[in-house]
Enzyme design. Structure first.
Site, short mmCIF file in Angstrom:
data_model
loop_
_atom_site.label_atom_id
_atom_site.label_comp_id
_atom_site.label_asym_id
_atom_site.label_seq_id
_atom_site.Cartn_x
_atom_site.Cartn_y
_atom_site.Cartn_z
N HIS A 133 24.41 20.98 37.09
CA HIS A 133 23.92 21.23 38.49
C HIS A 133 24.04 19.88 38.94
O HIS A 133 24.12 18.67 38.22
CB HIS A 133 22.36 21.29 38.43
CG HIS A 133 21.62 21.52 39.70
ND1 HIS A 133 21.22 20.30 40.42
CD2 HIS A 133 21.28 22.54 40.45
CE1 HIS A 133 20.64 20.74 41.66
NE2 HIS A 133 20.83 22.27 41.71
N ASP A 210 18.32 19.13 30.53
CA ASP A 210 17.79 19.72 31.82
C ASP A 210 17.49 21.15 31.46
O ASP A 210 18.22 21.89 31.39
CB ASP A 210 18.98 19.64 32.99
CG ASP A 210 18.52 20.34 33.91
OD1 ASP A 210 17.43 20.77 34.26
OD2 ASP A 210 19.28 20.50 35.15
N GLN A 213 16.17 25.82 34.05
CA GLN A 213 16.61 27.13 34.11
C GLN A 213 15.97 27.65 32.87
O GLN A 213 16.31 29.14 32.43
CB GLN A 213 18.00 27.47 34.51
CG GLN A 213 18.51 27.07 35.77
CD GLN A 213 17.93 27.84 37.02
OE1 GLN A 213 17.24 29.11 36.67
NE2 GLN A 213 17.94 27.40 38.01
N LYS A 236 10.34 26.63 40.01
CA LYS A 236 11.18 27.94 39.46
C LYS A 236 10.02 28.53 38.35
O LYS A 236 10.81 29.58 37.85
CB LYS A 236 12.49 27.42 38.77
CG LYS A 236 13.39 26.55 39.78
CD LYS A 236 14.61 26.00 38.81
CE LYS A 236 15.36 25.30 39.78
NZ LYS A 236 15.90 25.72 41.01
N CYS A 376 24.86 24.10 43.85
CA CYS A 376 25.12 22.68 43.45
C CYS A 376 25.43 22.49 42.00
O CYS A 376 25.17 21.72 41.18
CB CYS A 376 23.48 22.18 43.19
SG CYS A 376 22.51 22.11 44.82
#
Length: 418
Positions: A133, A210, A213, A236, A376
């Site tokens: 991202h 990261d 997700q 999220k 993104c």
């Protein structure tokens, strides 16, 4: 109605989410398939936010009146919930930010200002991947530009996996930090953490993951990951916007300098110099996102009551079904893994030569909400020679019927554009 093994009781769960009852465009019931961008928020979280503002609203820390003490207890209680949710060794390793982007920028800036052995400078290298991202690309580009460090990255295979064939050349003795996504927001790929972390540790490099997700969709154990930093965001995972988390190893947080200066992050201040509070407050300058953190704590309560393992099983079943159904659509190309193995519940695709924005607009007229664009993650689109994709992404309240509605909608798109 399609029945799949491992599904949650979505009929019961969906009653917790008022927005899923919305009717849009000529009386069509909303089919929400944009969860990788933002998930919906259950009543249980909305009620906690409402109660906070109605009964406890005040600034946190230092205040001695009853509202301040209540707000502080709720805010710090949320930190405890996050620490337990990610299996952090200490609550003091949990830093609240406004989103994952700020968390990743915080890491980049700490390393740019750090003393040895952590400092990133012109003699060092930064390693990322081509599937990141923008939030995990741009901060490192900025750091490389400021310091003269060399930015390197892992490329992608044709089927949407990381190409680790040259891992020893990419991660070298000069590498100071390796930062990569656990699950891709555009490809859905679940990356092989162990191999990357092992190589980084061999050369003494730090690892930043990261997990934006991943945290909403599967059990997240920062100790098992063996990373040095893990970032994710609340919006999220059934929480409000405006709240993110950075987890960092205690000894690193003690040694690294703060990024933002101001109230709360200090120990003493004179006109000549300042000393800083211990972590996590050292990295939380000014009034923090109080209600948002409390809302995230409520979202964690909600998800934990369901069970992250059960949520993951539900999404795996949906993903397998969705991949199967989408591959039946003529002219549809999945961008990323074309099987459910080591992939998450976000599927990007193109449909013939129909522009993804047109696909998304026609689907929206049918009440189906998907995401279109480069998500993104423009380098991914460049890698596969496409301008953009349509992305459908699922969550704990998603159903096989919604996947069927998507497939029917895509057939309508194909007919509409002839």
């Amino acid at each position: 109605m399609t029945q799949l093994p491992g599904l949650l009781d979505t009929e019961a769960l969906r009653k917790d989410f008022p927005i899923l009852d919305r009717v849009v465009h000529d009386g069509r019931k909303l089919v929400y398939l944009d969860n990788a961008a933002t998930s919906q928020t259950p009543r249980q979280v909305l009620d906690v936010l409402s109660e906070y503002y109605e009964q406890h609203n005040a600034n946190v820390h230092r205040g001695v009146h009853v509202l301040a003490e209540e707000a502080t207890a709720l805010y710090e209680g949320a930190r405890d919930k996050v620490a337990e949710f990610i299996n952090a060794p200490s609550r003091d390793e949990v830093i609240f930010t406004k989103n994952a982007s700020e968390s990743l920028n915080l890491v980049a800036n700490m390393l740019g200002w750090a003393d040895e052995p952590y400092r990133v400078d012109a003699d060092t290298e930064i390693v990322i991947t081509e599937m990141e991202h923008h939030s995990n690309i741009v901060p490192w580009q900025l750091l490389a530009q400021r310091t003269g460090a060399k930015l390197k990255w892992f490329g992608l295979t044709d089927d949407g996996r990381l190409d680790l064939s040259d891992i020893d050349r990419v991660i070298t003795e000069k590498t100071k930090i390796v930062s990569f996504v656990l699950v891709s927001n555009i490809l859905g790929t679940h990356n092989p953490v162990e191999a990357i972390v092992r190589r980084a540790q061999e050369v003494g490099a730090l690892v930043c993951i990261d997990a934006s997700q991943a945290a909403p969709h599967m059990p997240l154990d920062v100790q098992s990951l063996q990373a040095d930093f893990v970032a994710f965001t609340g919006h999220k995972m059934c929480g409000p916007t405006g709240i993110g988390v950075l987890w960092g190893r205690q000894e690193l947080l003690e040694d690294l300098p703060p990024f933002l200066g101001g109230g709360e992050m200090i120990e003493t201040v004179s006109m000549h110099s300042s000393t800083y509070a211990p972590a996590p407050h050292k990295f939380e300058a000014g009034t923090p996102p109080i209600s948002q953190a409390i809302g995230l704590g409520a979202a964690i309560d909600y998800l934990s009551a369901i069970g992250m393992d059960k949520i993951h099983a539900h999404e795996q079943a949906l993903t397998e079904y969705a991949v199967k159904r989408l591959t039946e659509v003529p002219d549809l190309r999945i961008i990323g893994p074309t099987t459910a193995e080591d992939r998450a519940a976000a599927i990007s695709f193109t449909l013939g030569d129909i522009h993804p924005h047109d696909v998304g607009q026609v689907l929206d007229e049918l009440g189906i909400a998907v995401r279109v664009g480069h998500h993104c993650a423009r380098p991914v689109c460049l890698r596969y020679g496409i301008p953009a994709t349509t992305r459908a992404s699922f969550y704990l309240y998603s159903t096989p019927a919604e996947i069927d509605a998507l497939v029917d909608g895509l057939e309508h798109v194909r007919n509409f554009f002839g």
